[in-house]
Write a protein that holds these residues in place. Structure first.
Motif, PDB file in Angstrom:
ATOM      1  N   SER A 203       5.579  -7.529   4.407  1.00 48.80           N
ATOM      2  CA  SER A 203       5.484  -6.260   3.684  1.00 48.80           C
ATOM      3  C   SER A 203       6.433  -6.250   2.491  1.00 48.80           C
ATOM      4  O   SER A 203       7.589  -6.659   2.597  1.00 48.80           O
ATOM      5  CB  SER A 203       5.814  -5.099   4.638  1.00 48.80           C
TER       6      SER A 203
ATOM      7  N   GLU B 274      -9.097  -4.559   3.635  1.00 44.57           N
ATOM      8  CA  GLU B 274      -8.083  -4.182   2.656  1.00 44.57           C
ATOM      9  C   GLU B 274      -7.221  -3.027   3.168  1.00 44.57           C
ATOM     10  O   GLU B 274      -6.035  -2.940   2.853  1.00 44.57           O
ATOM     11  CB  GLU B 274      -8.749  -3.833   1.335  1.00 44.57           C
TER      12      GLU B 274
ATOM     13  N   ALA C 205      -3.246  -3.270   3.513  1.00 44.45           N
ATOM     14  CA  ALA C 205      -2.398  -2.253   2.892  1.00 44.45           C
ATOM     15  C   ALA C 205      -1.461  -1.632   3.913  1.00 44.45           C
ATOM     16  O   ALA C 205      -0.307  -1.313   3.599  1.00 44.45           O
ATOM     17  CB  ALA C 205      -3.269  -1.180   2.241  1.00 44.45           C
TER      18      ALA C 205
ATOM     19  N   GLY D 101       1.579  -3.498   2.557  1.00 50.03           N
ATOM     20  CA  GLY D 101       1.796  -2.760   1.336  1.00 50.03           C
ATOM     21  C   GLY D 101       0.817  -3.216   0.273  1.00 50.03           C
ATOM     22  O   GLY D 101      -0.193  -3.869   0.565  1.00 50.03           O
ATOM     23  N   PRO D 102       1.081  -2.903  -0.988  1.00 48.51           N
ATOM     24  CA  PRO D 102       0.159  -3.311  -2.057  1.00 48.51           C
ATOM     25  C   PRO D 102       0.146  -4.823  -2.224  1.00 48.51           C
ATOM     26  O   PRO D 102       1.152  -5.438  -2.585  1.00 48.51           O
ATOM     27  CB  PRO D 102       0.735  -2.610  -3.309  1.00 48.51           C
TER      28      PRO D 102
ATOM     29  N   SER E 249      -2.577  -8.175  -3.397  1.00 48.09           N
ATOM     30  CA  SER E 249      -3.836  -8.541  -4.019  1.00 48.09           C
ATOM     31  C   SER E 249      -4.345  -9.837  -3.406  1.00 48.09           C
ATOM     32  O   SER E 249      -3.646 -10.840  -3.380  1.00 48.09           O
ATOM     33  CB  SER E 249      -3.648  -8.710  -5.529  1.00 48.09           C
TER      34      SER E 249
ATOM     35  N   ASN F 287      -6.803   2.499 -13.754  1.00 43.63           N
ATOM     36  CA  ASN F 287      -7.812   2.157 -12.747  1.00 43.63           C
ATOM     37  C   ASN F 287      -8.827   1.208 -13.354  1.00 43.63           C
ATOM     38  O   ASN F 287      -9.137   1.274 -14.558  1.00 43.63           O
ATOM     39  CB  ASN F 287      -8.517   3.422 -12.242  1.00 43.63           C
TER      40      ASN F 287
ATOM     41  N   ASN G 271       6.248   1.015  -3.426  1.00 42.71           N
ATOM     42  CA  ASN G 271       6.656   1.186  -4.813  1.00 42.71           C
ATOM     43  C   ASN G 271       6.353   2.622  -5.228  1.00 42.71           C
ATOM     44  O   ASN G 271       5.253   3.131  -4.997  1.00 42.71           O
ATOM     45  CB  ASN G 271       5.899   0.222  -5.731  1.00 42.71           C
TER      46      ASN G 271
END
Length: 810
Positions: free
Chosen positions: A689, A619, A623, A627-628, A630, A752, A693
């Motif tokens: 990418s 992960e 990342a 980038g972010p 899922s 979270n 954000n």
């Protein structure tokens, strides 16, 4: 390649010292790796002539020789060397002489006879390892003459390293050609080569059945040669200084021509050949015993020289034992052929052979040199050992011969590539001195026809390189390149740099391994995946193209474990290969983790890594380069990984990688004690990418809730998390429509989400499991109140009940 400086200077003799000449050769692209004296100091050794030989009266294996060492009285020398003959000259070391690595010679009594000095072998002189016989000198050498002067030992041996594209420099002729060009001198071969007239009409027909592999073959029969004549000293010395040993007079001559002109040749015993010569590919399971005495079965792709009875030589590699010349040979058939590089490439290595011939043919030999080499070898044979030559037989397949290339050179190309403005006339002069012929061009460029010995010149850049070599790299002005700071889109290289940085920060070290791997290891990891076999494998451990980076990483792990490394974290970027409508190569990144999660430290209780550690590393990689994003982890069953500790990494339904623990059976087979965790990501499948954000940091307090739900034990926890993330829980506000519109997309109350515990067992019913989730809520614009948080928790529970029949655990 080794060569004698004296021999080179027979062809071209610039007024340069040995050191300057070595530097010049290096700057021409022929790196001089070593320069050594042709012989050790032999100032005490002279020429001795054996006048008489008698058996030692008290020893069967010793001889008593009467030796003339100067104008004075002869001396008596006792020797154990076989084959000493009266009238022959040998090196003589008198009383007090010092040979390499030995004490001064003393007068000795050997079995009752006093020996005054000694006759020397090549090994005793430090010239070679040959200890069997005395070193034979020419019979016209004068007794008492200094051996160093007689043998012209004031010489240097150059050892140069050549790149594979410069096969034209694997000869004295080729090196001298380069030296002559850079020093603006004429090349002056010491011997003119002219046709040798035939003395008889005997020929042997030649059939080119494989013209793609051998488009030109030149042969000649020479009768009545005298194999008893020794090779003259000058010939043996030139071979020795080039790293070859003397075998017999005819083989020595063919080797000499190869070193002088660059054309490998072969001599057959003509009486051992039957019928016409045929150059063809080997028949199925055809066998040949080569000159090294080993019998080999040749694949059908092997080019051979054959007569009516079968193969007599492996073309361009080595001759056969059954047709080899020997002491009793009277008639020889000389071969001088052009073999295409692709027909010979890899054949010697395939059979664990290496020959000077294959070394040259693999790199390319001048396809117009064969007849010239034949005439040169014929003349040397006649001069040294006599004989009666027949006419030259030449078979040529013109359509299969290489075509001389014509390459264009634009006026600005030299400045564009070198950054140096060199006059076009100077460029043309350099290229013509190198043997290129100026051809008819056009208004935009000059055109040059490449000589037959230069296989490596095919592009304009090659012409520019030739100009740079002869003009002199040191004469080209050094200037820093201009840098243009333009923003550009992130490419594969930049993404890899980000990945490397992320893994290095997590304690990984980058490894680089071969693309060729062991078939045994790869087939254990991926038994159902077909791999590409190498035709000419370097070794049995490198016989297949890799289908994954894991075999190389596991090999590196074992190497480190054998050197007592207890914590190993490696990654590698590279390509893997598969056969899918041709050969396909795909970029991947792979990693391996073994041992503790963190380096050992007195206050750090971390233990061995597990699946979740490698998942965290994956992960971090995603990342860094995407980038972010899922991704989902789906259970996976493959041979290489431990079932239950392996997952395929999915992104929007597409597999982008694998991760998991090495299968225990393979771990045991590799003799690895602890678990090994591996991952591999397919770079072509990883999403682009999305950029960064930015979100305002809330100044309002957090609100935490723990939520325990009971679900079926077959429901992946990841699906629960994704359901909640997709839900984006919210609540009713009392803001006006305009205020809600201004804040749209900015509120994300679920700050979270994490898994706190997964439990199975009493009192949870069989077939069920309890999952405890940690929920953290936070407002961006104001403080969340209890009713708002409870509303969002209720939304989450309702969604989980609907999707997974989840029940709140009391």
């Amino acid at each position: 390649m080794k060569f004698s400086e004296q021999w080179l200077r027979e062809w071209v003799n610039p007024a340069l010292s040995s050191e300057t000449l070595a530097d010049q050769l290096t700057m021409l692209g022929m790196e001089v790796e070593d320069v050594v004296a042709a012989a050790p100091d032999l100032g005490d050794v002279v020429v001795g002539r054996v006048e008489a030989v008698a058996k030692h009266p008290h020893a069967d294996k010793l001889s008593v020789c009467t030796v003339s060492k100067d104008a004075g009285a002869p001396v008596t020398v006792v020797t154990g060397a076989p084959g000493v003959r009266p009238g022959h000259c040998y090196p003589y070391a008198g009383i007090g002489a010092v040979l390499p690595g030995s004490e001064p010679i003393k007068e000795m009594e050997i079995r009752g006879i006093t020996s005054t000095g000694m006759l020397c072998s090549a090994a005793e002189l430090g010239l070679s390892d040959d200890t069997d016989e005395l070193f034979l000198l020419d019979s016209d050498a004068g007794p008492g003459a200094a051996l160093a002067a007689t043998m012209r030992l004031d010489d240097q041996v150059f050892d140069i390293g050549l790149t594979p594209n410069r096969g034209d420099c694997l000869s004295i002729n080729g090196i001298a050609r380069e030296v002559a060009v850079v020093n603006r001198m004429r090349l002056e071969p010491p011997a003119a080569i002219s046709p040798v007239p035939a003395g008889h009409d005997y020929t042997r027909d030649v059939n080119l059945a494989a013209p793609d592999g051998c488009p030109r073959y030149v042969g000649r029969i020479i009768n009545n040669i005298d194999m008893s004549r020794p090779s003259p000293l000058w010939l043996r010395e030139k071979l020795r200084r080039c790293g070859l040993r003397s075998l017999n007079v005819v083989v020595d001559i063919t080797n000499y021509v190869m070193l002088e002109l660059g054309q490998p040749m072969h001599a057959f015993d003509n009486d051992k050949l039957n019928g016409a010569i045929c150059v063809r590919y080997a028949a199925a399971e055809e066998e040949i015993t080569l000159l090294d005495g080993e019998a080999r079965v040749m694949p059908e792709t092997t080019l051979v020289i054959a007569d009516a009875d079968g193969a007599v030589a492996m073309a361009g590699v080595m001759g056969g034992m059954d047709s080899a010349i020997g002491d009793g040979t009277r008639h020889v058939f000389l071969e001088s052929a052009f073999f295409a590089p692709l027909a010979v490439a890899g054949r010697a290595r395939q059979f664990n052979l290496h020959s000077d011939a294959s070394h040259r043919f693999e790199r390319g030999v001048d396809f117009m040199l064969q007849r010239r080499a034949m005439e040169r070898a014929t003349r040397l044979i006649l001069d040294i050992c006599g004989g009666d030559p027949g006419p030259v037989t030449e078979a040529v397949a013109e359509q299969a011969l290489p075509q001389r290339q014509t390459v264009g050179l634009r006026p600005g190309a030299v400045t564009e590539l070198l950054g140096e403005a060199i006059d076009l006339q100077e460029c043309t002069a350099i290229l013509t001195r190198l043997g290129l012929e100026e051809a008819a061009g056009d208004t935009d460029s000059s055109r040059f026809t490449v000589p037959a010995h230069r296989f490596d010149i095919t592009l304009e850049a090659d012409l520019v390189e030739e100009v740079a070599r002869i003009y002199g790299y040191r004469n080209i002005t050094s200037a820093p390149p201009p840098a243009h700071m333009n923003m550009r889109r992130t490419g594969v290289r930049e993404r890899l740099d980000l990945v490397r940085g992320a893994l290095v920060q997590r304690g990984y070290q980058e490894a680089i391994s071969y693309s060729f791997v062991s078939h045994t290891l790869q087939s254990r990891l991926f038994p159902d995946t077909g791999s590409i076999a190498l035709v000419n494998a370097i070794s049995s451990d490198m016989e297949r193209m890799r289908v994954s980076l894991w075999p190389g990483l596991l090999t590196a792990l074992r190497y480190n474990l054998n050197r007592q490394q207890e914590r190993v974290r490696l990654f590698e970027t590279g390509k893997v290969f598969s056969r899918n409508d041709g050969i396909r190569q795909a970029p991947v990144i792979g990693g391996l983790s073994y041992g503790k999660v963190a380096p050992e430290q007195w206050d750090n209780p971390y233990g061995a890594g597990n699946f979740y550690d490698i998942k965290s590393d994956v992960e971090a990689v995603l990342a860094a380069c995407c980038g972010p994003v899922s991704v989902d982890y789906q259970p996976l069953s493959v041979t290489a990984l431990h079932q239950g500790k392996a997952a395929e990494i999915m992104y929007r339904g597409l597999r982008i990688g694998l991760a998991g623990a090495l299968h225990p059976a393979i771990q045991s087979w590799l003799e690895i004690e602890q678990e090994v965790y591996l991952f591999e990501l397919f770079l072509e499948q990883i999403p682009d990418s999305k950029g960064l954000n930015y979100q305002e940091i809330s100044r309002f307090p957090l609100v935490k809730r723990d939520l325990s739900v009971i679900i079926g034990d077959d429901v992946p926890v990841a699906r629960l998390l994704q359901n909640i993330i997709n839900l984006e829980p919210g609540f009713e506000t009392h803001l006006s429509r305009e205020e809600e519109s201004g804040r749209a997309g900015e509120e994300n109350y679920l700050a979270n989400l994490e898994v706190l515990d997964v439990y199975q067992g009493e009192p949870v019913a069989a077939g069920k499991k309890s999952v405890t989730l940690g929920l953290t809520f936070q407002g961006i614009w104001d403080t969340l109140v209890n009713q708002q948080v409870e509303s969002m928790v209720t939304q989450i529970l309702d969604s989980l009940r609907k999707e997974f029949d989840a029940q709140l655990r009391e």
